[in-house]
Design a protein around this motif. Structure first.
Motif, PDB file in Angstrom:
ATOM      1  N   GLY A  95       0.880  27.489  -6.238  1.00  0.00           N
ATOM      2  CA  GLY A  95       1.917  27.698  -5.157  1.00  0.00           C
ATOM      3  C   GLY A  95       3.032  28.686  -5.933  1.00  0.00           C
ATOM      4  N   PHE A  96       3.386  28.308  -7.030  1.00  0.00           N
ATOM      5  CA  PHE A  96       4.583  29.198  -7.752  1.00  0.00           C
ATOM      6  C   PHE A  96       4.198  30.405  -8.326  1.00  0.00           C
ATOM      7  N   TRP A  97       2.653  30.507  -8.981  1.00  0.00           N
ATOM      8  CA  TRP A  97       2.114  31.308  -9.737  1.00  0.00           C
ATOM      9  C   TRP A  97       3.212  31.889 -10.677  1.00  0.00           C
ATOM     10  N   GLY A  98       3.255  33.410 -10.956  1.00  0.00           N
ATOM     11  CA  GLY A  98       4.078  33.735 -11.932  1.00  0.00           C
ATOM     12  C   GLY A  98       5.480  33.338 -12.030  1.00  0.00           C
ATOM     13  N   LYS A  99       6.059  32.578 -11.066  1.00  0.00           N
ATOM     14  CA  LYS A  99       7.310  32.128 -10.894  1.00  0.00           C
ATOM     15  C   LYS A  99       7.750  30.895 -11.764  1.00  0.00           C
ATOM     16  N   LEU A 100       6.376  30.176 -11.884  1.00  0.00           N
ATOM     17  CA  LEU A 100       6.519  28.793 -12.556  1.00  0.00           C
ATOM     18  C   LEU A 100       7.148  29.194 -14.263  1.00  0.00           C
ATOM     19  N   VAL A 101       7.934  28.359 -14.598  1.00  0.00           N
ATOM     20  CA  VAL A 101       8.510  28.518 -16.065  1.00  0.00           C
ATOM     21  C   VAL A 101       8.140  27.189 -16.731  1.00  0.00           C
ATOM     22  N   SER A 102       8.281  25.982 -16.136  1.00  0.00           N
ATOM     23  CA  SER A 102       7.962  24.756 -16.790  1.00  0.00           C
ATOM     24  C   SER A 102       7.521  23.759 -15.828  1.00  0.00           C
ATOM     25  N   LEU A 103       6.730  22.751 -16.162  1.00  0.00           N
ATOM     26  CA  LEU A 103       6.234  21.674 -15.338  1.00  0.00           C
ATOM     27  C   LEU A 103       5.824  20.544 -16.468  1.00  0.00           C
ATOM     28  N   ILE A 104       6.723  19.588 -15.889  1.00  0.00           N
ATOM     29  CA  ILE A 104       6.854  18.346 -16.916  1.00  0.00           C
ATOM     30  C   ILE A 104       6.812  17.010 -16.229  1.00  0.00           C
ATOM     31  N   ILE A 105       5.693  16.120 -16.578  1.00  0.00           N
ATOM     32  CA  ILE A 105       5.711  14.818 -16.213  1.00  0.00           C
ATOM     33  C   ILE A 105       6.705  13.917 -17.010  1.00  0.00           C
ATOM     34  N   ILE A 124      10.132  20.475 -12.293  1.00  0.00           N
ATOM     35  CA  ILE A 124       9.704  21.887 -12.096  1.00  0.00           C
ATOM     36  C   ILE A 124      10.582  22.737 -12.313  1.00  0.00           C
ATOM     37  N   VAL A 125      10.485  23.773 -13.299  1.00  0.00           N
ATOM     38  CA  VAL A 125      11.256  24.824 -13.414  1.00  0.00           C
ATOM     39  C   VAL A 125      10.862  26.134 -13.033  1.00  0.00           C
ATOM     40  N   THR A 170      16.241  26.156 -11.329  1.00  0.00           N
ATOM     41  CA  THR A 170      16.024  27.441 -11.802  1.00  0.00           C
ATOM     42  C   THR A 170      16.006  27.498 -13.260  1.00  0.00           C
ATOM     43  N   PRO A 171      15.657  28.363 -13.967  1.00  0.00           N
ATOM     44  CA  PRO A 171      15.880  28.461 -15.297  1.00  0.00           C
ATOM     45  C   PRO A 171      17.115  28.497 -15.966  1.00  0.00           C
ATOM     46  N   GLU A 172      17.998  29.118 -15.216  1.00  0.00           N
ATOM     47  CA  GLU A 172      19.556  28.970 -15.396  1.00  0.00           C
ATOM     48  C   GLU A 172      20.046  27.719 -15.284  1.00  0.00           C
ATOM     49  N   GLU A 173      19.758  26.874 -14.331  1.00  0.00           N
ATOM     50  CA  GLU A 173      20.127  25.328 -14.198  1.00  0.00           C
ATOM     51  C   GLU A 173      19.570  24.522 -15.093  1.00  0.00           C
ATOM     52  N   ALA A 174      18.364  24.709 -15.559  1.00  0.00           N
ATOM     53  CA  ALA A 174      17.801  24.046 -16.541  1.00  0.00           C
ATOM     54  C   ALA A 174      18.123  24.070 -17.810  1.00  0.00           C
ATOM     55  N   GLU A 175      18.810  25.201 -18.181  1.00  0.00           N
ATOM     56  CA  GLU A 175      19.424  25.360 -19.544  1.00  0.00           C
ATOM     57  C   GLU A 175      20.541  24.566 -19.729  1.00  0.00           C
ATOM     58  N   ARG A 176      21.216  24.343 -18.690  1.00  0.00           N
ATOM     59  CA  ARG A 176      22.361  23.228 -18.950  1.00  0.00           C
ATOM     60  C   ARG A 176      21.601  21.833 -18.910  1.00  0.00           C
ATOM     61  N   VAL A 177      22.337  21.132 -19.937  1.00  0.00           N
ATOM     62  CA  VAL A 177      21.868  19.936 -19.967  1.00  0.00           C
ATOM     63  C   VAL A 177      21.987  18.876 -18.578  1.00  0.00           C
ATOM     64  N   GLN A 178      20.966  18.310 -18.235  1.00  0.00           N
ATOM     65  CA  GLN A 178      21.014  17.371 -17.083  1.00  0.00           C
ATOM     66  C   GLN A 178      20.930  15.927 -17.733  1.00  0.00           C
ATOM     67  N   PRO A 179      21.750  14.854 -17.115  1.00  0.00           N
ATOM     68  CA  PRO A 179      21.481  13.555 -17.522  1.00  0.00           C
ATOM     69  C   PRO A 179      20.139  13.156 -17.884  1.00  0.00           C
ATOM     70  N   PHE A 180      19.245  13.422 -16.798  1.00  0.00           N
ATOM     71  CA  PHE A 180      17.874  12.808 -17.045  1.00  0.00           C
ATOM     72  C   PHE A 180      17.048  13.412 -18.134  1.00  0.00           C
ATOM     73  N   TYR A 181      17.694  14.390 -18.654  1.00  0.00           N
ATOM     74  CA  TYR A 181      16.916  14.900 -19.980  1.00  0.00           C
ATOM     75  C   TYR A 181      16.766  13.889 -21.028  1.00  0.00           C
ATOM     76  N   LEU A 182      17.510  13.197 -20.778  1.00  0.00           N
ATOM     77  CA  LEU A 182      17.495  11.917 -21.992  1.00  0.00           C
ATOM     78  C   LEU A 182      16.073  10.933 -21.699  1.00  0.00           C
ATOM     79  N   TYR A 192       3.078  22.566 -18.607  1.00  0.00           N
ATOM     80  CA  TYR A 192       3.166  24.042 -18.714  1.00  0.00           C
ATOM     81  C   TYR A 192       4.354  24.442 -19.032  1.00  0.00           C
ATOM     82  N   ASP A 193       4.676  25.135 -20.087  1.00  0.00           N
ATOM     83  CA  ASP A 193       5.952  25.611 -20.505  1.00  0.00           C
ATOM     84  C   ASP A 193       5.923  27.087 -21.048  1.00  0.00           C
ATOM     85  N   LYS A 194       6.122  28.225 -20.126  1.00  0.00           N
ATOM     86  CA  LYS A 194       6.221  29.490 -20.620  1.00  0.00           C
ATOM     87  C   LYS A 194       7.253  29.713 -21.614  1.00  0.00           C
TER      88      LYS A 194
END
Length: 240
Positions: A95-105, A124-125, A170-182, A192-194
């Protein structure tokens, strides 16, 4: 290896990624003793043995991920979720093809503690996501359409009905630490993690937590919380 690829292709075209019996494979391949061949296909990663005499083919998109170095399936402890997860991951990659940057469970499924009512937590980033989050969710529903049949099969056979709880950044949003990153630091599975994008983000977060002297407190029931800065003063603003 070419023989194994051809055999995998024939089984995939005949049975898809659904389960099949070794007797059915024997008829399809026109061979009398298929068990050795099934074993070789499993060892090569083309098939999975579901139970005695029952197998299923791995989705070709999942194989492509593994050939690219993203081997995540062995980290799923609760194997009954794997067919559903493989379908889900394949749909997201397609669905995202080349636009997918990261996918984490992450969450309970990543830690092996998922219950029948637990959600499948996903990060999904992707590049080029719509600005409005409601539009992102509409895009999400379009990408994962068709998963309901697999979800219903899981309910009938295993008594679990996995709802998906996606976070789309988006990658720009994901670069900023989010609370759930803990949640991601100890119990996440990177599918996947480009270019190691989210690995880098999480490593920087770990370094910052070490700098602050952060402490992770784990409770007997498996719950946990962080004391981000043990010596923080009242009213102090802490940036991570």
């Amino acid at each position: 290896m070419d023989t194994l690829r051809r055999t995998y292709s024939r089984l995939l075209l005949r049975f898809g990624i659904n389960e099949f019996k070794v007797t059915e494979a024997s008829r399809e391949l026109n061979i009398k003793r298929p068990y050795l061949l099934m074993h070789r296909l499993c060892k090569a990663g083309y098939l999975v043995k579901v139970s005695r005499g029952v197998f299923r083919a791995i989705h070709p998109v999942i194989l492509a991920l593994e050939w690219a170095g993203y081997k995540w399936r062995n980290r799923i402890i609760q194997k009954e979720y794997l067919p559903f997860l493989e379908n889900l991951v394949a749909k997201l990659v397609e669905g995202f093809w080349g636009k997918l940057v990261s996918l984490i469970i992450f969450g309970s499924l990543a830690s092996g503690r998922a219950k029948a009512e637990s959600d499948v937590d996903l990060l999904i980033v992707a590049e080029g996501l719509p600005e409005r989050y409601s539009d992102r969710l509409r895009l999400w529903r379009k990408v994962v359409s068709g998963l309901e049949a697999e979800r219903l099969r899981l309910w009938r056979e295993k008594g679990i009905y996995p709802l998906i709880d996606p976070i789309l950044l988006t990658p720009e949003e994901a670069e900023r630490v989010q609370p759930f990153y803990l949640d991601l630091l100890d119990t996440s599975i990177i599918v996947y993690d480009k270019g190691g994008f989210m690995r880098g983000v999480l490593e920087r977060l770990r370094a910052r937590l070490r700098e602050l002297g952060s402490i992770k407190v784990e409770l007997p029931d498996g719950a946990w919380y962080w004391i981000v800065k043990p010596d923080a003063s009242v009213g102090e603003v802490i940036e991570v």
